[in-house]
Motif scaffolding. Structure first.
Motif, mmCIF file in Angstrom:
data_model
loop_
_atom_site.group_PDB
_atom_site.id
_atom_site.type_symbol
_atom_site.label_atom_id
_atom_site.label_comp_id
_atom_site.label_asym_id
_atom_site.label_seq_id
_atom_site.Cartn_x
_atom_site.Cartn_y
_atom_site.Cartn_z
ATOM 1 N N ALA A 139 0.827 -1.200 0.000
ATOM 2 C CA ALA A 139 0.000 0.000 0.000
ATOM 3 C C ALA A 139 0.869 1.261 0.000
ATOM 4 O O ALA A 139 0.488 2.276 -0.598
ATOM 5 C CB ALA A 139 -0.941 0.001 1.198
ATOM 6 N N LEU A 140 2.034 1.191 0.642
ATOM 7 C CA LEU A 140 2.950 2.336 0.626
ATOM 8 C C LEU A 140 3.490 2.572 -0.778
ATOM 9 O O LEU A 140 3.609 3.716 -1.228
ATOM 10 C CB LEU A 140 4.094 2.109 1.608
ATOM 11 C CG LEU A 140 3.711 2.068 3.077
ATOM 12 C CD1 LEU A 140 4.898 1.679 3.936
ATOM 13 C CD2 LEU A 140 3.148 3.400 3.508
ATOM 14 N N SER A 141 3.808 1.501 -1.466
ATOM 15 C CA SER A 141 4.268 1.609 -2.854
ATOM 16 C C SER A 141 3.169 2.187 -3.745
ATOM 17 O O SER A 141 3.435 3.003 -4.625
ATOM 18 C CB SER A 141 4.699 0.233 -3.356
ATOM 19 O OG SER A 141 5.060 0.294 -4.693
ATOM 20 N N LEU A 142 1.945 1.759 -3.507
ATOM 21 C CA LEU A 142 0.805 2.289 -4.250
ATOM 22 C C LEU A 142 0.652 3.785 -4.010
ATOM 23 O O LEU A 142 0.479 4.568 -4.956
ATOM 24 C CB LEU A 142 -0.473 1.546 -3.854
ATOM 25 C CG LEU A 142 -1.783 2.089 -4.407
ATOM 26 C CD1 LEU A 142 -1.814 1.961 -5.921
ATOM 27 C CD2 LEU A 142 -2.959 1.366 -3.781
ATOM 28 N N LEU A 143 0.747 4.198 -2.763
ATOM 29 C CA LEU A 143 0.623 5.617 -2.419
ATOM 30 C C LEU A 143 1.745 6.438 -3.068
ATOM 31 O O LEU A 143 1.494 7.512 -3.629
ATOM 32 C CB LEU A 143 0.638 5.793 -0.900
ATOM 33 C CG LEU A 143 0.457 7.212 -0.389
ATOM 34 C CD1 LEU A 143 -0.905 7.753 -0.799
ATOM 35 C CD2 LEU A 143 0.628 7.248 1.117
ATOM 36 N N MET A 144 2.970 5.917 -3.016
ATOM 37 C CA MET A 144 4.095 6.620 -3.650
ATOM 38 C C MET A 144 3.922 6.697 -5.164
ATOM 39 O O MET A 144 4.299 7.692 -5.785
ATOM 40 C CB MET A 144 5.412 5.927 -3.308
ATOM 41 C CG MET A 144 5.856 6.127 -1.873
ATOM 42 S SD MET A 144 6.003 7.853 -1.411
ATOM 43 C CE MET A 144 7.335 8.377 -2.450
ATOM 44 N N SER A 145 3.340 5.659 -5.747
ATOM 45 C CA SER A 145 3.104 5.662 -7.191
ATOM 46 C C SER A 145 2.083 6.718 -7.577
ATOM 47 O O SER A 145 2.253 7.433 -8.564
ATOM 48 C CB SER A 145 2.638 4.286 -7.649
ATOM 49 O OG SER A 145 3.602 3.313 -7.376
ATOM 50 N N ILE A 146 1.024 6.809 -6.805
ATOM 51 C CA ILE A 146 -0.016 7.810 -7.092
ATOM 52 C C ILE A 146 0.547 9.221 -6.929
ATOM 53 O O ILE A 146 0.292 10.109 -7.757
ATOM 54 C CB ILE A 146 -1.241 7.580 -6.192
ATOM 55 C CG1 ILE A 146 -1.944 6.283 -6.596
ATOM 56 C CG2 ILE A 146 -2.200 8.759 -6.260
ATOM 57 C CD1 ILE A 146 -3.049 5.841 -5.661
ATOM 58 N N ILE A 147 1.347 9.424 -5.893
ATOM 59 C CA ILE A 147 1.926 10.747 -5.650
ATOM 60 C C ILE A 147 2.935 11.118 -6.737
ATOM 61 O O ILE A 147 2.993 12.266 -7.184
ATOM 62 C CB ILE A 147 2.581 10.800 -4.252
ATOM 63 C CG1 ILE A 147 1.495 10.737 -3.182
ATOM 64 C CG2 ILE A 147 3.444 12.033 -4.077
ATOM 65 C CD1 ILE A 147 2.030 10.554 -1.779
ATOM 66 N N SER A 148 3.729 10.145 -7.191
ATOM 67 C CA SER A 148 4.789 10.454 -8.146
ATOM 68 C C SER A 148 4.356 10.343 -9.610
ATOM 69 O O SER A 148 5.181 10.535 -10.509
ATOM 70 C CB SER A 148 6.002 9.553 -7.892
ATOM 71 O OG SER A 148 5.656 8.203 -8.036
ATOM 72 N N TRP A 149 3.083 10.061 -9.871
ATOM 73 C CA TRP A 149 2.603 9.984 -11.256
ATOM 74 C C TRP A 149 2.896 11.247 -12.064
ATOM 75 O O TRP A 149 3.302 11.157 -13.221
ATOM 76 C CB TRP A 149 1.112 9.653 -11.295
ATOM 77 C CG TRP A 149 0.518 9.917 -12.630
ATOM 78 C CD1 TRP A 149 -0.260 10.969 -12.993
ATOM 79 C CD2 TRP A 149 0.703 9.142 -13.816
ATOM 80 N NE1 TRP A 149 -0.578 10.889 -14.326
ATOM 81 C CE2 TRP A 149 0.001 9.777 -14.851
ATOM 82 C CE3 TRP A 149 1.393 7.966 -14.105
ATOM 83 C CZ2 TRP A 149 -0.035 9.286 -16.137
ATOM 84 C CZ3 TRP A 149 1.353 7.484 -15.396
ATOM 85 C CH2 TRP A 149 0.641 8.137 -16.395
ATOM 86 N N PRO A 150 2.710 12.465 -11.499
ATOM 87 C CA PRO A 150 3.020 13.655 -12.303
ATOM 88 C C PRO A 150 4.462 13.712 -12.792
ATOM 89 O O PRO A 150 4.737 14.303 -13.839
ATOM 90 C CB PRO A 150 2.704 14.815 -11.351
ATOM 91 C CG PRO A 150 1.682 14.266 -10.430
ATOM 92 C CD PRO A 150 2.061 12.829 -10.235
ATOM 93 N N LEU A 151 5.399 13.090 -12.076
ATOM 94 C CA LEU A 151 6.784 13.030 -12.544
ATOM 95 C C LEU A 151 6.903 12.229 -13.828
ATOM 96 O O LEU A 151 7.597 12.644 -14.767
ATOM 97 C CB LEU A 151 7.674 12.392 -11.473
ATOM 98 C CG LEU A 151 8.313 13.355 -10.499
ATOM 99 C CD1 LEU A 151 8.843 12.603 -9.293
ATOM 100 C CD2 LEU A 151 9.416 14.101 -11.191
ATOM 101 N N VAL A 152 6.237 11.087 -13.882
ATOM 102 C CA VAL A 152 6.242 10.266 -15.096
ATOM 103 C C VAL A 152 5.611 11.059 -16.234
ATOM 104 O O VAL A 152 6.111 11.063 -17.352
ATOM 105 C CB VAL A 152 5.498 8.932 -14.854
ATOM 106 C CG1 VAL A 152 5.321 8.154 -16.140
ATOM 107 C CG2 VAL A 152 6.236 8.100 -13.825
ATOM 108 N N LEU A 153 4.526 11.720 -15.932
ATOM 109 C CA LEU A 153 3.839 12.537 -16.932
ATOM 110 C C LEU A 153 4.750 13.645 -17.446
ATOM 111 O O LEU A 153 4.834 13.887 -18.659
ATOM 112 C CB LEU A 153 2.572 13.133 -16.310
ATOM 113 C CG LEU A 153 1.578 13.780 -17.239
ATOM 114 C CD1 LEU A 153 1.011 12.760 -18.210
ATOM 115 C CD2 LEU A 153 0.454 14.410 -16.431
ATOM 116 N N LEU A 154 5.471 14.290 -16.557
ATOM 117 C CA LEU A 154 6.369 15.379 -16.931
ATOM 118 C C LEU A 154 7.527 14.883 -17.795
ATOM 119 O O LEU A 154 7.877 15.516 -18.803
ATOM 120 C CB LEU A 154 6.908 16.052 -15.656
ATOM 121 C CG LEU A 154 7.834 17.228 -15.853
ATOM 122 C CD1 LEU A 154 7.068 18.420 -16.421
ATOM 123 C CD2 LEU A 154 8.487 17.599 -14.544
#
Length: 161
Positions: A139-154
């Motif tokens: 769940a921590l990995s999931l939360l970090m993935s959701i938070i860091s999605w804009p980085l992938v987008l950028l």
């Protein structure tokens, strides 16, 4: 007849897609200490979701299955678990993208978050049925993935269009 530059652009786009998956796979297996490893974002799935959203012509269900099999081999999970979850995510992304009129940053982030949640829940269900194991730290990995999605987008958005 196609424009000469369009064929070159297609080759460059496919090369960018392949290189982004190679970079994501190396980030997925980069060694971290155990406390940091639980916070590692699901980079391969994030990149897969990006390409499913922004280049559905080139990245689809078969690509999701292939990336899932590669993730299974790299992460040493039971063969097919991440592949199945990646295909489920691809189907969810394909279905939700039908209903989205304009794909802006916020809607892409919401759809990516939905895809990441679906991926993790399907992995948890598979692990419960197959291995009788529930790994709550994911769940921590999931939360970090959701938070860091804009980085992938950028990072990857410059390869779209």
């Amino acid at each position: 007849m196609a424009y000469p530059d369009s064929e070159n652009a297609t080759v460059l786009l496919i090369a960018a897609i392949i290189l982004s998956f190679v970079a994501a796979s190396s980030l997925n297996v980069y060694p971290l200490n155990p406390s940091m490893a639980t916070l590692r974002p699901m980079v391969m799935i994030m990149v897969l979701i990006f390409w499913l959203l922004f280049q559905p012509r080139y990245v689809g269900i078969f690509t999701a299955f292939t990336i899932g099999i590669i993730a299974d081999l790299l992460m040493d999970t039971h063969l097919g678990q991440q592949a199945f979850s990646a295909v489920v995510v691809a189907l969810v992304i394909k279905i939700t993208s039908i209903y989205v009129r304009q794909l802006n940053t916020l809607s892409a982030w919401l759809i990516a978050s939905l895809g990441l949640i679906v991926f993790q829940i399907s992995l948890w269900v598979l692990q419960m049925f197959i291995q009788n194991v529930f790994i709550a730290q994911s769940a921590l990995s999931l939360l970090m993935s959701i938070i860091s999605w804009p980085l992938v987008l950028l990072v990857l958005r410059k390869f779209v269009h």
